[in-house]
Motif scaffolding. Structure first.
Motif, short mmCIF file in Angstrom:
data_model
loop_
_atom_site.label_atom_id
_atom_site.label_comp_id
_atom_site.label_asym_id
_atom_site.label_seq_id
_atom_site.Cartn_x
_atom_site.Cartn_y
_atom_site.Cartn_z
N HIS A 286 0.83 -1.20 0.00
CA HIS A 286 0.00 0.00 0.00
C HIS A 286 0.87 1.25 0.00
CE1 HIS A 286 -3.43 -2.53 1.14
NE2 HIS A 286 -2.71 -3.01 2.14
N ASP A 287 0.24 2.37 -0.27
CA ASP A 287 0.82 3.69 -0.04
C ASP A 287 0.53 4.05 1.42
OD1 ASP A 287 1.10 6.51 0.31
OD2 ASP A 287 0.93 6.80 -1.86
N PHE A 288 1.59 4.14 2.24
CA PHE A 288 1.44 4.39 3.67
C PHE A 288 1.65 5.86 4.03
CE2 PHE A 288 1.92 -0.20 3.73
CZ PHE A 288 1.06 -0.59 4.74
N SER A 289 1.27 6.77 3.15
CA SER A 289 1.44 8.20 3.42
C SER A 289 0.74 8.63 4.69
CB SER A 289 0.92 9.02 2.24
OG SER A 289 1.71 8.82 1.09
N PHE B 299 10.31 0.05 6.10
CA PHE B 299 9.43 0.94 6.85
C PHE B 299 9.77 2.40 6.54
CE2 PHE B 299 9.29 -2.96 9.28
CZ PHE B 299 7.96 -3.05 9.66
N LEU B 300 8.75 3.24 6.57
CA LEU B 300 8.93 4.68 6.48
C LEU B 300 9.31 5.23 7.85
CD1 LEU B 300 5.70 5.34 4.42
CD2 LEU B 300 8.03 5.35 3.52
N ILE C 212 -9.15 2.64 10.40
CA ILE C 212 -7.77 2.42 9.94
C ILE C 212 -7.74 2.28 8.43
CG2 ILE C 212 -5.77 0.90 10.07
CD1 ILE C 212 -6.19 2.54 12.59
N ALA C 213 -8.67 1.53 7.86
CA ALA C 213 -8.75 1.40 6.40
C ALA C 213 -9.03 2.74 5.74
CB ALA C 213 -9.82 0.38 6.02
N GLU C 214 -9.87 3.56 6.37
CA GLU C 214 -10.17 4.89 5.83
C GLU C 214 -8.92 5.77 5.83
OE1 GLU C 214 -13.30 6.34 8.28
OE2 GLU C 214 -14.74 4.79 7.65
N LEU C 215 -8.14 5.70 6.90
CA LEU C 215 -6.90 6.47 6.96
C LEU C 215 -5.95 6.06 5.84
CD1 LEU C 215 -6.04 6.50 10.78
CD2 LEU C 215 -6.93 8.41 9.41
N LEU C 216 -5.79 4.76 5.67
CA LEU C 216 -4.88 4.24 4.64
C LEU C 216 -5.29 4.75 3.27
CD1 LEU C 216 -2.52 2.24 4.00
CD2 LEU C 216 -4.29 0.51 3.64
N ALA C 217 -6.58 4.69 2.97
CA ALA C 217 -7.07 5.13 1.67
C ALA C 217 -6.94 6.64 1.49
CB ALA C 217 -8.54 4.70 1.49
N GLY C 218 -7.09 7.39 2.57
CA GLY C 218 -7.04 8.85 2.48
C GLY C 218 -5.64 9.42 2.32
N ARG C 219 -4.61 8.70 2.78
CA ARG C 219 -3.21 9.09 2.61
C ARG C 219 -2.89 10.45 3.23
NH1 ARG C 219 -2.19 7.32 -3.76
NH2 ARG C 219 -3.04 5.18 -3.55
N ASP C 220 -3.58 10.82 4.29
CA ASP C 220 -3.42 12.14 4.92
C ASP C 220 -2.93 11.95 6.35
OD1 ASP C 220 -3.56 14.68 5.99
OD2 ASP C 220 -5.53 15.13 5.13
N ARG C 221 -1.66 12.23 6.59
CA ARG C 221 -1.08 12.03 7.93
C ARG C 221 -1.77 12.89 8.98
NH1 ARG C 221 -0.36 10.64 12.19
NH2 ARG C 221 1.48 10.85 13.49
#
Length: 264
Positions: free
Chosen positions: A155-158, A195-196, A220-229
């Motif tokens: 995934h993109d873990f931004s 890891f980042l 948690i899934a919503e955070l991953l999809a949103g990519r907004d720290r």
């Protein structure tokens, strides 16, 4: 010149992290000073993964080159006699000259593993100070584990990346993430290809929101999809984090990564 590889264990509370920094004590600085004393010449190390200030390691791996005529036990015993009590070499052995402790497509390590330890009890423990993160209110470890499974895979873990992270891409492959309770401890164990910066601590901070019942597991899934720290949870404290160690191809014949002795 012979290439050597060593396993390093350390309690990171007194150090600014692994990497040498000006006017601040570092684990790398102490290890290189000890190795250089044994070799009677300067020794530089390359590590599997740099750890932040206050983070501990069970099985950090380093490699170094030296022309000094020393056997593995000489390196081990001599270095440990020169290291402070909170840093120790656990093993040393020669390795093929093309080995590198680093992880990347060009280097030898294939994955890394971290463990985050939470002391979940109404009263703090003096003996666990700086060895686990204390949280007094009850945590739902099952909900945390359920939520965490959305992160497994590539995934993109931004959403879980520190602002100062210098990685060229936020894409990582998270191989496993388990959360469980062991008496008064809640444990998070995670393995990934890489890891980042602050990724494990940022994931932990968000999972704590779920465990505290302030957020649903689906968050948690919503955070991953949103990519907004900025929408994610806090960065969890450093003292609960342990670098368990890297994995390497069997061809190098290295000892397996150390298994954490607590909690089971």
């Amino acid at each position: 010149m012979v290439r050597w590889v060593a396993g390093v264990e350390y309690h990171g509370s007194r150090y600014s992290g692994w990497q040498i920094q000006a006017r601040r004590p570092s684990v790398q600085g102490a290890v290189e000073a000890a190795l250089s004393s044994v070799a009677n010449q300067p020794v530089a190390t390359i590590c599997a993964g740099r750890t932040d200030s206050g983070v501990h390691a069970l099985g950090q791996v380093v490699h170094f080159d030296s022309a000094a005529a020393r056997d593995p036990y000489g390196w081990l015993l001599g270095s440990n006699s020169r290291l402070p009590p909170d840093i120790a070499l656990r093993w040393v052995q020669p390795v093929a000259g093309d080995f590198s402790a680093r992880f990347s497509a060009r280097f030898s390590a294939t994955s890394r593993r971290y463990r985050y330890v939470i002391h979940n009890d109404r009263a703090r423990s003096a003996l666990l100070a700086e060895r686990a993160t204390w949280i007094a209110h009850a945590l739902d470890a099952d909900a945390m584990h359920e939520a965490a499974q959305a992160l497994v895979g590539e995934h993109d873990f931004s959403a879980f990346r520190a602002a100062e992270c210098q990685a060229k891409t936020a894409t990582r492959r998270l191989e496993s993430l388990h959360v469980w309770r062991s008496r008064q401890f809640v444990v998070i164990d995670v393995r990934a290809n890489a890891f980042l910066h602050h990724m494990v601590r940022n994931i932990t901070g968000s999972l704590l929101e779920v465990g505290s019942q302030r957020r649903p597991a689906a968050w948690i899934a919503e955070l991953l999809a949103g990519r907004d720290r900025s929408l994610s949870g806090m960065t969890a404290a450093a003292q609960g984090l342990y670098f368990v160690g890297p994995d390497y191809p069997a061809e190098f014949g290295l000892p397996p990564p150390s298994e954490p002795w607590f909690p089971a």
